[in-house]
Design an enzyme around this catalytic site. Structure first.
Site, PDB file in Angstrom:
ATOM      1  N   GLY A  46     -61.019   9.656  42.230  1.00  8.48           N
ATOM      2  CA  GLY A  46     -59.540   9.041  41.903  1.00  8.48           C
ATOM      3  C   GLY A  46     -59.098  10.763  41.854  1.00  8.48           C
ATOM      4  N   GLN A  51     -51.947  16.232  41.120  1.00 12.92           N
ATOM      5  CA  GLN A  51     -52.835  17.345  40.843  1.00 12.92           C
ATOM      6  C   GLN A  51     -52.651  18.259  43.170  1.00 12.92           C
ATOM      7  OE1 GLN A  51     -55.678  14.332  40.050  1.00 12.92           O
ATOM      8  NE2 GLN A  51     -57.028  15.985  39.267  1.00 12.92           N
ATOM      9  N   CYS A 108     -63.511  16.160  36.365  1.00 12.88           N
ATOM     10  CA  CYS A 108     -61.723  16.171  37.044  1.00 12.88           C
ATOM     11  C   CYS A 108     -61.868  17.328  38.381  1.00 12.88           C
ATOM     12  CB  CYS A 108     -60.852  16.556  36.096  1.00 12.88           C
ATOM     13  SG  CYS A 108     -59.026  16.184  36.638  1.00 12.88           S
ATOM     14  N   LEU A 109     -60.861  16.719  39.891  1.00 14.00           N
ATOM     15  CA  LEU A 109     -60.974  17.548  40.630  1.00 14.00           C
ATOM     16  C   LEU A 109     -60.130  18.933  40.091  1.00 14.00           C
ATOM     17  CD1 LEU A 109     -61.385  15.446  43.628  1.00 14.00           C
ATOM     18  CD2 LEU A 109     -62.591  16.611  42.791  1.00 14.00           C
ATOM     19  N   HIS A 150     -57.403   7.666  33.535  1.00 20.31           N
ATOM     20  CA  HIS A 150     -58.032   9.614  33.412  1.00 20.31           C
ATOM     21  C   HIS A 150     -56.415   9.531  34.722  1.00 20.31           C
ATOM     22  CE1 HIS A 150     -60.003  12.842  34.930  1.00 20.31           C
ATOM     23  NE2 HIS A 150     -59.159  13.068  35.680  1.00 20.31           N
ATOM     24  N   GLU A 151     -55.841   8.505  35.944  1.00 22.03           N
ATOM     25  CA  GLU A 151     -54.767   8.783  36.827  1.00 22.03           C
ATOM     26  C   GLU A 151     -54.147   8.723  36.130  1.00 22.03           C
ATOM     27  OE1 GLU A 151     -56.627  10.973  39.572  1.00 22.03           O
ATOM     28  OE2 GLU A 151     -58.879  10.172  39.476  1.00 22.03           O
ATOM     29  N   HIS A 154     -52.545  11.725  34.064  1.00 21.02           N
ATOM     30  CA  HIS A 154     -52.326  12.853  35.092  1.00 21.02           C
ATOM     31  C   HIS A 154     -50.590  12.905  35.335  1.00 21.02           C
ATOM     32  CE1 HIS A 154     -55.406  15.711  35.954  1.00 21.02           C
ATOM     33  NE2 HIS A 154     -56.600  14.455  36.574  1.00 21.02           N
TER      34      HIS A 154
HETATM   35 NI    NI Z   1     -58.236  14.066  37.059  1.00 23.37          NI
END
Ligand code: NI
Length: 186
Positions: A46, A51, A108-109, A150-151, A154
């Site tokens: 995701g 991000q 998470c990236l 989670h997304e 963000h």
């Molecule tokens: Ni993330």
């Protein structure tokens, strides 16, 4: 398509509440495709627009498992997960229903190298627009429910480590300050 730079926590854009998207144009479709390419390349399941530096309410998701040859498979997916057409692009997603709880190891990236168990709703319903402007409702459980929450976090300026206990958060925050992300110690 191009791979975009993923911002790392605590970049200020990751802390902003992202803006609602008023209209879907060609630029937004290009951004969605670039986000997908960035997510697959990472690899991740995701990615949210903040991000990659765009403080707008759009996320891309593909939680399908892969087999030993690296091909997508629907093995171990729930019926709800199988019912979804991947990849998902959610424009202006809003959670309208939450049920139960589930714990999942999340990463998470934007916080590379750190994986922690987070508790979230086990089932969610999410109203959103597709990238073609159609208003639909997504029903998700298991990993897909976890990823959607989670997304959407963000988009509200939150990363998963802020969902941990104060003790765990402080420990990770300290490690990031000390080491950056070049040699993360989980
Ligand atoms: Ni993330």
């Amino acid at each position: 398509m191009s791979v975009l730079e993923v911002l790392k926590y605590p970049h200020p854009v990751l802390k902003q509440v992202a803006k609602k998207i008023d209209s879907i144009d060609q630029d937004l479709k290009v951004l969605a495709n670039n986000m997908l390419e960035t997510m697959y390349k990472a690899p991740g399941v995701g990615l949210a627009a903040p991000q990659v530096g765009h403080s707008i309410r759009m996320v891309v998701i593909d939680t399908r498992p892969k087999d030993d040859d690296g091909n997508f498979t629907d093995e171990d997916m729930t019926e709800l997960e199988k019912a979804v057409t991947y990849p998902l692009v959610l424009v202006n997603p809003v959670i309208t229903k939450k049920e139960g709880t589930i714990k999942w190891e999340e990463g998470c990236l934007s916080v590379p190298g750190y994986v922690e168990e987070v508790e979230r709703a086990a089932y969610v319903e999410v109203n959103h627009s597709t990238i073609d402007g159609e208003e639909v409702t997504l029903k998700a459980d298991s990993l897909l429910a976890v990823c959607v929450q989670h997304e959407i976090d963000h988009l509200d300026g939150k990363v998963f480590i802020e969902r941990l206990s104060q003790l765990k958060f402080d420990r990770i925050r300290k490690l990031i300050k000390k080491n950056g992300y070049d040699q993360p110690e989980a």
